[in-house]
Design an enzyme around this catalytic site. Structure first.
Site, PDB file in Angstrom:
ATOM      1  N   MET A  30       0.840  -1.202   0.000  1.00 36.44           N
ATOM      2  CA  MET A  30       0.000   0.000   0.000  1.00 36.44           C
ATOM      3  C   MET A  30       0.875   1.252   0.000  1.00 36.44           C
ATOM      4  O   MET A  30       0.410   2.347   0.341  1.00 36.44           O
ATOM      5  CB  MET A  30      -0.944  -0.005   1.200  1.00 36.44           C
ATOM      6  CG  MET A  30      -1.904  -1.207   1.167  1.00 36.44           C
ATOM      7  SD  MET A  30      -3.463  -0.917   2.010  1.00 36.44           S
ATOM      8  CE  MET A  30      -2.892  -0.637   3.673  1.00 36.44           C
ATOM      9  N   HIS A  37       9.066  -3.450   3.505  1.00 33.52           N
ATOM     10  CA  HIS A  37       8.745  -3.607   2.086  1.00 33.52           C
ATOM     11  C   HIS A  37      10.016  -3.877   1.273  1.00 33.52           C
ATOM     12  O   HIS A  37      10.029  -4.714   0.370  1.00 33.52           O
ATOM     13  CB  HIS A  37       8.103  -2.329   1.529  1.00 33.52           C
ATOM     14  CG  HIS A  37       6.827  -1.933   2.182  1.00 33.52           C
ATOM     15  ND1 HIS A  37       6.713  -0.789   2.937  1.00 33.52           N
ATOM     16  CD2 HIS A  37       5.600  -2.511   2.191  1.00 33.52           C
ATOM     17  CE1 HIS A  37       5.468  -0.666   3.371  1.00 33.52           C
ATOM     18  NE2 HIS A  37       4.771  -1.708   2.941  1.00 33.52           N
ATOM     19  N   GLN A  61     -10.529  -2.562   1.809  1.00 28.13           N
ATOM     20  CA  GLN A  61     -10.126  -3.240   3.041  1.00 28.13           C
ATOM     21  C   GLN A  61     -10.165  -2.331   4.266  1.00 28.13           C
ATOM     22  O   GLN A  61      -9.757  -2.731   5.344  1.00 28.13           O
ATOM     23  CB  GLN A  61      -8.750  -3.891   2.881  1.00 28.13           C
ATOM     24  CG  GLN A  61      -7.590  -2.933   2.788  1.00 28.13           C
ATOM     25  CD  GLN A  61      -6.307  -3.659   2.417  1.00 28.13           C
ATOM     26  OE1 GLN A  61      -6.160  -4.170   1.314  1.00 28.13           O
ATOM     27  NE2 GLN A  61      -5.360  -3.718   3.357  1.00 28.13           N
ATOM     28  N   LYS A 149       4.646 -10.137   8.938  1.00 27.65           N
ATOM     29  CA  LYS A 149       4.103  -9.061   9.768  1.00 27.65           C
ATOM     30  C   LYS A 149       2.576  -9.112   9.782  1.00 27.65           C
ATOM     31  O   LYS A 149       1.939  -8.916  10.808  1.00 27.65           O
ATOM     32  CB  LYS A 149       4.596  -7.722   9.212  1.00 27.65           C
ATOM     33  CG  LYS A 149       3.851  -6.495   9.648  1.00 27.65           C
ATOM     34  CD  LYS A 149       4.210  -6.131  11.057  1.00 27.65           C
ATOM     35  CE  LYS A 149       3.698  -4.772  11.472  1.00 27.65           C
ATOM     36  NZ  LYS A 149       2.375  -4.417  11.031  1.00 27.65           N
ATOM     37  N   ASP A 150       1.985  -9.360   8.595  1.00 27.45           N
ATOM     38  CA  ASP A 150       0.531  -9.501   8.474  1.00 27.45           C
ATOM     39  C   ASP A 150       0.245 -10.996   8.356  1.00 27.45           C
ATOM     40  O   ASP A 150      -0.092 -11.498   7.282  1.00 27.45           O
ATOM     41  CB  ASP A 150       0.036  -8.730   7.253  1.00 27.45           C
ATOM     42  CG  ASP A 150       0.351  -7.250   7.382  1.00 27.45           C
ATOM     43  OD1 ASP A 150      -0.477  -6.524   7.926  1.00 27.45           O
ATOM     44  OD2 ASP A 150       1.458  -6.832   6.967  1.00 27.45           O
ATOM     45  N   GLN A 153      -3.123 -12.370   7.078  1.00 25.00           N
ATOM     46  CA  GLN A 153      -3.239 -12.090   5.635  1.00 25.00           C
ATOM     47  C   GLN A 153      -2.461 -13.115   4.813  1.00 25.00           C
ATOM     48  O   GLN A 153      -2.953 -13.651   3.822  1.00 25.00           O
ATOM     49  CB  GLN A 153      -2.712 -10.687   5.378  1.00 25.00           C
ATOM     50  CG  GLN A 153      -2.461 -10.342   3.933  1.00 25.00           C
ATOM     51  CD  GLN A 153      -2.070  -8.889   3.770  1.00 25.00           C
ATOM     52  OE1 GLN A 153      -2.911  -8.009   3.831  1.00 25.00           O
ATOM     53  NE2 GLN A 153      -0.789  -8.619   3.562  1.00 25.00           N
ATOM     54  N   SER A 186       3.946   1.095   8.030  1.00 22.57           N
ATOM     55  CA  SER A 186       3.658   2.441   7.503  1.00 22.57           C
ATOM     56  C   SER A 186       2.918   3.255   8.558  1.00 22.57           C
ATOM     57  O   SER A 186       3.054   4.477   8.623  1.00 22.57           O
ATOM     58  CB  SER A 186       2.814   2.338   6.232  1.00 22.57           C
ATOM     59  OG  SER A 186       3.474   1.540   5.278  1.00 22.57           O
ATOM     60  N   ARG A 187       2.123   2.584   9.393  1.00 24.51           N
ATOM     61  CA  ARG A 187       1.327   3.300  10.405  1.00 24.51           C
ATOM     62  C   ARG A 187       2.185   3.829  11.556  1.00 24.51           C
ATOM     63  O   ARG A 187       1.706   4.646  12.334  1.00 24.51           O
ATOM     64  CB  ARG A 187       0.208   2.396  10.936  1.00 24.51           C
ATOM     65  CG  ARG A 187      -0.894   2.156   9.910  1.00 24.51           C
ATOM     66  CD  ARG A 187      -2.123   1.497  10.507  1.00 24.51           C
ATOM     67  NE  ARG A 187      -3.255   1.500   9.606  1.00 24.51           N
ATOM     68  CZ  ARG A 187      -3.591   0.490   8.791  1.00 24.51           C
ATOM     69  NH1 ARG A 187      -2.873  -0.616   8.792  1.00 24.51           N
ATOM     70  NH2 ARG A 187      -4.634   0.594   7.991  1.00 24.51           N
TER      71      ARG A 187
HETATM   72  P1  AMP Z   1       1.428  -2.953   3.439  1.00 24.81           P
HETATM   73  O1  AMP Z   1       1.986  -1.899   2.541  1.00 24.81           O
HETATM   74  O2  AMP Z   1       1.431  -2.571   4.897  1.00 24.81           O
HETATM   75  O3  AMP Z   1       0.121  -3.510   2.962  1.00 24.81           O
HETATM   76  O4  AMP Z   1       2.463  -4.173   3.375  1.00 24.81           O
HETATM   77  C1  AMP Z   1       2.824  -4.741   2.142  1.00 24.81           C
HETATM   78  C2  AMP Z   1       3.578  -6.014   2.395  1.00 24.81           C
HETATM   79  O5  AMP Z   1       4.747  -5.734   3.172  1.00 24.81           O
HETATM   80  C3  AMP Z   1       2.764  -7.039   3.201  1.00 24.81           C
HETATM   81  O6  AMP Z   1       3.022  -8.340   2.691  1.00 24.81           O
HETATM   82  C4  AMP Z   1       3.313  -6.875   4.586  1.00 24.81           C
HETATM   83  O7  AMP Z   1       3.191  -8.030   5.390  1.00 24.81           O
HETATM   84  C5  AMP Z   1       4.768  -6.563   4.297  1.00 24.81           C
HETATM   85  N1  AMP Z   1       5.370  -5.883   5.449  1.00 24.81           N
HETATM   86  C6  AMP Z   1       4.921  -4.765   6.066  1.00 24.81           C
HETATM   87  N2  AMP Z   1       5.703  -4.480   7.138  1.00 24.81           N
HETATM   88  C7  AMP Z   1       6.646  -5.447   7.202  1.00 24.81           C
HETATM   89  C8  AMP Z   1       7.728  -5.731   8.090  1.00 24.81           C
HETATM   90  N3  AMP Z   1       8.005  -4.956   9.131  1.00 24.81           N
HETATM   91  N4  AMP Z   1       8.492  -6.823   7.834  1.00 24.81           N
HETATM   92  C9  AMP Z   1       8.214  -7.633   6.787  1.00 24.81           C
HETATM   93  N5  AMP Z   1       7.210  -7.426   5.921  1.00 24.81           N
HETATM   94  C10 AMP Z   1       6.433  -6.347   6.125  1.00 24.81           C
END
Ligand code: AMP
Length: 284
Positions: A30, A37, A61, A149-150, A153, A186-187
């Protein structure tokens, strides 16, 4: 690096990449890209002939009242990061290209989508499953990279790709943390300095749980309660702390094999999630 913003153009480019640069890797995001990322993009670059990074803040979502409008958007910096990391393409569709008027198709993974975050974020995983299927359909990857992390998901997307015979390998990637243990997200950008410092309680509770298991504790309830206490002491509002089976996400009362401990908690107004693997043979 190509930047593509419609499903049709993405599909056209993906057909070429899939044929000429196989295997093709996809990293769905996102945006507001951080080291977490980047670790996924680096892995895709290492293991694939070409990597596509999708950047899409998926309205489907976010429930009403959640942070869709305020979600951090840093598109130019994200493009630069993807370019620097050697992505072949960034796919950044607009919301009305993904969900035009009359859009009416949704993907549900009801069992895996019900517990944990599913119980607190109505419709969230239906939105996630739907957008990921659409991203896979447009980008045609052989492999798609998801962060642990997720964790919910990741498990749910693997179920969906298996159940729908999509022929895409879902590659799990470890959680990237700051030096003090806080998982990158990101949050985290929403946090004040004081909140950022209090956010350490979340990963701290998970590391404590891992130590308890290493010291011989096997009862989930005896591990969860001190974690909740620790979080509340740090002034956070707990959505859930649970220990679940890593494949089914069902609650585990006694830890006899690998289990996942997952936390969702508010630090101020910001809802953060994190998780950790617990194993009975963890070394003390
Ligand atoms: P998001 O942009 O938050 O939807 O995350 C995009 C992808 O990056 C998802 O597969 C997340 O699980 C992964 N991600 C986000 N934060 C981390 C982190 N700290 N370590 C590993 N993967 C991450």
């Amino acid at each position: 690096m190509k930047v593509v913003d419609t499903p049709q153009d993405m599909r056209e480019l993906a057909e070429v990449l899939r044929r000429d640069e196989a295997p093709l890797g996809l990293v769905p995001t996102m945006g507001a890209l951080h080291e977490g990322h980047r670790s996924l993009i680096a892995r895709a670059r290492e293991e694939c002939g070409a990597a596509v990074v999708s950047i899409f803040v998926n309205p489907a979502q976010f429930a009403a009242g959640e942070d869709y409008d305020t979600y951090p958007r840093t598109f130019e910096a994200d493009l630069e990061a993807c370019r620097e990391m050697g992505a072949a393409c960034v796919y950044a569709p607009r919301a009305n290209a993904m969900y035009p008027g009359g859009y009416d198709t949704w993907v549900d993974v009801p069992g895996l989508g019900a517990p944990l975050c599913g119980a607190h974020r109505s419709g969230h995983f239906r939105g996630v499953a739907t957008v990921v299927l659409k991203l896979l359909a447009a980008c045609l990857p052989h492999r798609a990279y998801f962060g642990e992390k997720d964790y919910q998901q990741l498990v749910l997307i693997r179920r969906m790709t298996d159940d729908l015979d999509l022929g895409v390998e879902i590659v799990p990637c470890p959680i990237v943390r700051e030096d003090d243990g806080v998982a990158l997200s990101s949050r985290n950008a929403y946090l004040s300095a004081d909140e950022r410092s209090r956010a350490r309680a979340i990963s701290g509770a998970l590391f404590d749980a891992k130590r308890m298991v290493a010291a011989g504790e096997r009862f989930s309830a005896a591990i969860i309660q001190p974690c909740v206490d620790e979080l509340e002491k740090a002034g956070s509002r707990v959505d859930y702390v649970e220990i679940v089976d890593p494949a089914t996400l069902e609650r585990v009362e006694t830890i006899n094999g690998a289990a996942r401990m997952a936390v969702a908690a508010y630090i101020g107004e910001t809802r953060l999630i994190d998780n950790i693997l617990l194993e009975p043979d963890d070394e003390a």
